[in-house]
Design a protein around this motif. Structure first.
Motif, mmCIF file in Angstrom:
data_model
loop_
_atom_site.group_PDB
_atom_site.id
_atom_site.type_symbol
_atom_site.label_atom_id
_atom_site.label_comp_id
_atom_site.label_asym_id
_atom_site.label_seq_id
_atom_site.Cartn_x
_atom_site.Cartn_y
_atom_site.Cartn_z
ATOM 1 N N THR A 40 38.351 45.810 46.563
ATOM 2 C CA THR A 40 39.114 46.111 45.352
ATOM 3 C C THR A 40 39.070 47.604 45.054
ATOM 4 N N GLU A 73 47.909 45.380 36.824
ATOM 5 C CA GLU A 73 46.645 44.913 37.392
ATOM 6 C C GLU A 73 45.800 44.201 36.341
ATOM 7 N N LEU A 77 44.641 40.148 36.107
ATOM 8 C CA LEU A 77 43.259 39.683 35.948
ATOM 9 C C LEU A 77 43.113 38.712 34.775
ATOM 10 N N GLU A 356 37.446 43.074 37.127
ATOM 11 C CA GLU A 356 37.669 41.886 37.949
ATOM 12 C C GLU A 356 36.436 40.999 37.968
ATOM 13 N N THR A 359 36.030 38.928 34.857
ATOM 14 C CA THR A 359 36.918 37.760 34.762
ATOM 15 C C THR A 359 36.443 36.609 35.628
#
Length: 547
Positions: A40, A73, A77, A356, A359
């Motif tokens: 990522t 982005e 997410l 990320e 989440t």
């Protein structure tokens, strides 16, 4: 970063003992903490540092691309908009494209001094006016240009500088004397920053202020001044900070010639300025120069996303990273795009990877977590300055700020270096998690460079919010301190604020970025799941009582 991608990859394999990044990641993170993903980070750096973003300068086409990318982005997410129904916080700004005089001739008793723009000096104005300047302004050496009652220091005592132009030294007296009892010794205080010196000169009524550049004391070479203070600059039009008609820098060589030909060559001015009883020195010289400004009043944006807390959603942990860089500038080695890969596509990418990971938690934390991507850091920390003056989430409900500005691109680190160590209890939390990663903790290793005052956490600190600005990179886990120093020195000498700060996917070993990302994730998660409000140390200049 001095090596080719192939060699860097080989060094990474040697450093990790052929260990995969995923394996390194699993040993760094607590078992219940989702991993920060190196792929990522790699994907986002490669994207945001690409030429199509044009160096991500606010008010440029690259800004629109960057904002859209970040918003998409964050939506993907599943993070909610952080500013009501919007991911964007409008930041009204003025773009000032300055056209300084290309040369300056100074008449003085010892003969004329001729300065050439960029070679000897850089001048600019942050006033939102089409023409600013000084005419026949007396030059006066005002030492460090500091008024610091707590240190018993006042360079402007009994000095009338109204309409005059002060020449001042960068950094603090303690840096030059290496005296730990003078200010903070080698560690730069805010009084040592050029921004303070301009503000103080304006408060005293000066028309201009020229800071003498010296690489060690400033923390960066002259080419950084040439690239960062030329062309367009941004400012908040109504930030309440006093502004000069002309601000700027002069080289050390230009300063020496000025002092020699002004008739004060027998005065050891460097030494005189470091004494508490310093008296300002008239330079028997008048300055006439101007800056023509093209003005554009417009708006930039901070990007804000939020993971709502499950139990106490009104209490917030705020992560920050600046998305901007300095755009297109002078051609260097055939390249004019200042991509800002390390500074700060990398920190932006690292924060997206941390978001990320949040989440992927099985359930949200008790407190809310805010991901704030700020604008115009390179122009003066303006995006974060606007945010703390106009907070989306009340600062008294903000538990802490964790700031990311540049990853460690050289591989896994043995250290965690906390810039500004000693200010708050954030140090202990970060240090404990670093120990769990097998790392030691240390304070800033280049305190004279004033890094604590050079990124967005500083604006939160000034408003009483405890901050953490920490990463590894001063000692490589297996290749040691000398290798780490070589990497840092090469970046400052050849890439910092230059077109050479570029990235292609796979260029850097990202185990260090993952290592730091895991730590910063865990710091934020502990705060978000806990009830602690980190406290300031009483010795900190930012001390306020916390609940």
């Amino acid at each position: 970063m001095t090596h080719s991608p192939t060699l860097l990859a080989l060094l990474c394999l040697l450093a990790l003992g052929c260990q995969s990044t995923d394996t390194a990641r699993s040993t760094n993170a607590a078992p219940a903490t989702p991993p920060v993903d190196s792929t990522t980070i790699d994907r986002h750096i490669a994207e945001l540092a690409g030429d199509k973003y044009g160096g991500r300068l606010p008010f440029s086409p690259g800004e629109a691309l960057t904002l859209d990318y970040l918003e998409n982005e964050l939506k993907a997410l599943g993070l909610e908009p952080g500013n009501g129904n919007s991911y964007r916080q409008e930041v009204p700004m003025v773009e000032i494209t300055g056209h300084p005089d290309e040369s300056i001739t100074l008449a003085m008793p010892g003969g004329e001094v001729n300065w050439t723009f960029s070679k000897d000096y850089v001048t600019f104005s942050e006033r939102g006016e089409e023409l600013t300047g000084v005419e026949g302004s007396d030059l006066i050496f005002a030492g460090f240009g500091v008024v610091a009652p707590e240190y018993g220091w006042d360079d402007y005592k009994d000095l009338d500088v109204r309409g005059k132009t002060v020449v001042v030294m960068v950094n603090d007296p303690g840096y030059y004397l290496e005296d730990s009892t003078l200010f903070k010794g080698k560690e730069m205080t805010y009084y040592g920053r050029y921004t303070y010196k301009y503000e103080e000169a304006a408060r005293q009524g000066a028309a201009g202020c020229l800071v003498i550049h010296e690489t060690g004391a400033a923390g960066y070479p002259w080419f950084v001044v040439q690239s960062s203070w030329s062309g367009s600059r941004l400012s908040l039009p109504d930030d309440g900070v006093p502004k000069l008609d002309v601000a700027g820098w002069i080289t050390l060589d230009a300063a020496r010639e000025l002092f020699t030909k002004s008739g004060v060559q027998d005065v050891r001015w460097f030494e005189a300025a470091t004494q508490p009883d310093f008296a300002a020195i008239p330079l028997n010289t008048e300055l006439t120069t101007s800056v023509r400004n093209d003005l554009r009043f417009d708006k930039s944006y901070n990007i804000v996303a939020r993971l709502p807390g499950a139990a106490r959603p009104d209490e917030n942990v705020i992560y920050t990273a600046h998305w901007d860089h300095i755009g297109v500038g002078p051609v260097v080695a055939g390249d004019s795009i200042y991509n800002g890969a390390l500074d700060n596509a990398s920190g932006t990418a690292q924060l997206l990877a941390i978001a990320e990971a949040y989440t992927e938690l099985p359930e949200p934390p008790a407190r809310s977590v805010v991901f704030l991507f700020v604008t115009a850091e390179e122009q003066g920390l303006w995006g974060s300055a606007y945010y703390v003056a106009n907070p989306v989430y009340p600062l008294e409900q903000t538990v802490a700020n964790i700031n990311l500005d540049g990853i460690n691109p050289s591989g896994p680190a043995a250290d965690l270096t906390i810039t500004g160590m000693g200010h708050s209890e954030m140090d202990e939390l970060a240090s404990r998690i670093a120990r769990e990663q097998g790392r030691y903790t240390q304070g800033g290793q280049e305190p004279e460079k004033g890094y604590f005052y050079r990124s967005d956490h500083f604006n939160f600190a000034k408003r009483g919010v405890p901050v953490l600005y920490a990463k590894g990179g001063y000692e490589h886990q297996t290749l040691g301190k000398e290798y780490a120093k070589q990497q840092k020195d090469e970046f400052v000498a050849r890439r910092y604020h230059q077109p050479a700060d570029e990235y292609r996917s796979g260029d850097w070993p990202l185990a260090g970025a993952v290592q730091d990302g895991d730590l910063l994730l865990r710091v934020g998660l502990e705060l978000a799941n806990g009830e602690v409000w980190p406290k300031w140390r009483r010795g900190s200049e930012f001390f306020v009582e916390r609940r």
